[in-house]
Enzyme design. Structure first.
Site, PDB file in Angstrom:
ATOM      1  CG  ASN A   8      20.764  22.853 -34.051  1.00  0.00           C
ATOM      2  OD1 ASN A   8      19.822  23.161 -33.322  1.00  0.00           O
ATOM      3  ND2 ASN A   8      20.887  23.324 -35.277  1.00  0.00           N
ATOM      4  NE  ARG A  91      19.607  27.433 -34.361  1.00  0.00           N
ATOM      5  CZ  ARG A  91      18.388  27.097 -34.788  1.00  0.00           C
ATOM      6  NH1 ARG A  91      17.996  25.833 -34.715  1.00  0.00           N
ATOM      7  NH2 ARG A  91      17.571  27.997 -35.280  1.00  0.00           N
ATOM      8  CG  HIS A 179      16.710  31.573 -39.354  1.00  0.00           C
ATOM      9  ND1 HIS A 179      15.489  32.018 -39.795  1.00  0.00           N
ATOM     10  CD2 HIS A 179      16.484  30.359 -38.790  1.00  0.00           C
ATOM     11  CE1 HIS A 179      14.554  31.114 -39.529  1.00  0.00           C
ATOM     12  NE2 HIS A 179      15.143  30.094 -38.911  1.00  0.00           N
ATOM     13  CG  HIS A 206      17.197  30.177 -42.949  1.00  0.00           C
ATOM     14  ND1 HIS A 206      18.421  29.594 -42.686  1.00  0.00           N
ATOM     15  CD2 HIS A 206      16.286  29.426 -42.297  1.00  0.00           C
ATOM     16  CE1 HIS A 206      18.246  28.536 -41.915  1.00  0.00           C
ATOM     17  NE2 HIS A 206      16.953  28.423 -41.660  1.00  0.00           N
ATOM     18  CG  ASP A 281       7.399  18.050 -45.261  1.00  0.00           C
ATOM     19  OD1 ASP A 281       7.750  18.582 -46.331  1.00  0.00           O
ATOM     20  OD2 ASP A 281       8.055  17.147 -44.718  1.00  0.00           O
ATOM     21  NE  ARG A 283      10.283  17.145 -47.295  1.00  0.00           N
ATOM     22  CZ  ARG A 283      11.045  16.531 -46.410  1.00  0.00           C
ATOM     23  NH1 ARG A 283      12.140  15.895 -46.816  1.00  0.00           N
ATOM     24  NH2 ARG A 283      10.736  16.516 -45.123  1.00  0.00           N
ATOM     25  CD  GLU A 329      20.503  24.284 -48.184  1.00  0.00           C
ATOM     26  OE1 GLU A 329      20.747  23.062 -48.250  1.00  0.00           O
ATOM     27  OE2 GLU A 329      20.799  24.982 -47.204  1.00  0.00           O
ATOM     28  CD  GLU A 377      21.429  26.984 -38.958  1.00  0.00           C
ATOM     29  OE1 GLU A 377      20.664  27.897 -38.619  1.00  0.00           O
ATOM     30  OE2 GLU A 377      21.074  25.790 -39.040  1.00  0.00           O
TER      31      GLU A 377
END
Length: 394
Positions: A8, A91, A179, A206, A281, A283, A329, A377
């Site tokens: 990937n 992928r 996706h 996703h 990002d 986060r 997640e 994936e």
């Protein structure tokens, strides 16, 4: 042990996994990547038991681009003992109108896939680079392309067409969705962990640096937030999501921007990065007290809620809502804020379960089951690759 290598490739990282083959089963043996390509290159890999197999840093000039990263990964992979490589699965983000299922790659297929590079400029060139190299180095090893668009094929024309003259649809200008490998895995996994809902009406979110949502009925895609390219739908790390086409016309006609400059803006400078002016990002945005970070997060959550309503309408209701991918997640706050906007559909979040990162994060009284499913994936690619090489050999 016979093995399948899954690749990937992205713009700044190269991910790879090795799956051992035993009968009809696949067993993950190696998981690795080279990240920080061109800046702080680092090769890391772990074995089946989670133990470190390699952790090697490189000078930036030694792994300055994807081809150099592919060469570095290959140099290490050939040192692995006990594996007999039977195929390589890749992928590939865009399969265009021609490819609705995984395909064995030859020169003709590769040329066709290269023609879709303008539809996925962040992904397609990088996806194809390791394929070309492997064809040169190991021409006898079968390679299989697995498409992010394939899972969404089968929608009726009225769902996938744009309100343009039919000739454009016939030429491939239509909604594809992306996706798909992630959604396919989630759909299969739900049959094990939520069998009743898996065959009902499900929305899967996703949510990562790239983000989209998909409506599933009986495990099949019926609608997606992404369309002709991976720019559409939800706001993403560096992509804006849904955008009035008039904005593009305005930037070209009134601001004097070239098509290349607009493409650079929409693929690399928009989304969370552009809106916040801080980072792509999530986060970092969540950790920031800058009001621009809050604006970007609020916009992201707002658009997720709006698109959930659209997909619920496509399904005539909803039985379950699934969070997956990096943000979905791992970010309890984002899940909580999105779930708040699903209350009108009958969703009720269990805050303690959500904060603990549980698989089921809805209350017992919730009419909509809220789930967190880590996507895989690479496993889907390995499964498709094994099935295709075995069917082609029979």
């Amino acid at each position: 042990m016979d093995a399948i290598l899954v690749v990937n490739a992205g713009s700044s990282s190269l991910k790879f996994q090795v799956f051992g083959i035993q009968g009809a089963n696949l067993y993950r043996q190696v998981r690795g990547q080279i990240g920080g390509i061109g800046t702080r290159p680092r090769l890391q890999a772990k074995g089946a038991d989670g133990s470190a197999l390699v952790d090697r840093s490189y000078a930036a000039e030694a792994v300055r681009d994807l081809p150099a990263a592919i060469a570095a990964a290959r140099e290490w992979l050939v040192t692995l003992e006990g594996f007999e490589l039977r195929a390589i699965g890749h992928r590939v983000v865009h399969g265009g109108p021609d490819f609705a299922q995984p395909v064995l790659i030859d020169a003709i297929v590769l040329d066709r896939l290269a023609s879709y590079q303008d539809l996925a400029p962040l992904h397609q060139p990088n996806n194809l680079a390791p394929i070309r190299l492997a064809m040169e180095i190991n021409p006898d090893v079968p390679q299989v392309a697995c498409f992010d668009t394939a899972f969404h094929r089968g929608h009726p024309d009225h769902a996938d067409c744009y309100a343009l003259p039919r000739a454009f649809y016939d030429q491939g200008v239509r909604r594809y969705g992306f996706h798909g490998l992630s959604y396919e895995y989630v759909a299969e996994h739900l049959r094990k962990v939520a069998s009743e809902e898996a065959f009902g009406k499900v929305i899967v979110a996703h949510l990562g640096s790239g983000a989209s949502m998909c409506a599933l009925r009986d495990g099949h895609s019926v609608e997606s937030t992404m369309g002709f390219t991976a720019l559409d739908g939800l706001p993403m790390g560096t992509r804006p999501g849904q955008l009035d086409p008039g904005v593009v016309l305005y930037l070209i006609s009134e601001k004097g921007m070239s098509a290349d400059a607009v493409s650079e803006l929409l693929y690399h400078e928009a989304g969370l990065k552009g809106l916040s002016g801080i980072s792509n990002d999530m986060r970092e945005l969540l950790a920031s007290d800058d009001p621009r970070a809050s604006l970007a997060i609020e916009h992201f959550v707002h658009r997720c809620r709006l698109n959930a309503g659209m997909l619920a309408a496509a399904l005539d209701g909803i039985d379950a809502f699934v969070f997956t991918a990096g943000v979905g997640e791992n970010s309890a706050p984002i899940r909580a804020w999105i779930a708040e906007g699903l209350a009108w559909l009958g969703a009720e979040l269990d805050p303690a379960a959500n904060d603990a990162g549980a698989a089921l994060i809805s209350t017992a009284a919730s009419r909509v089951k809220l789930l967190v499913v880590p996507t895989d994936e690479e496993l889907m690619i390995a499964r498709h690759t094994l099935a295709l090489i075995r069917s082609s050999a029979s």
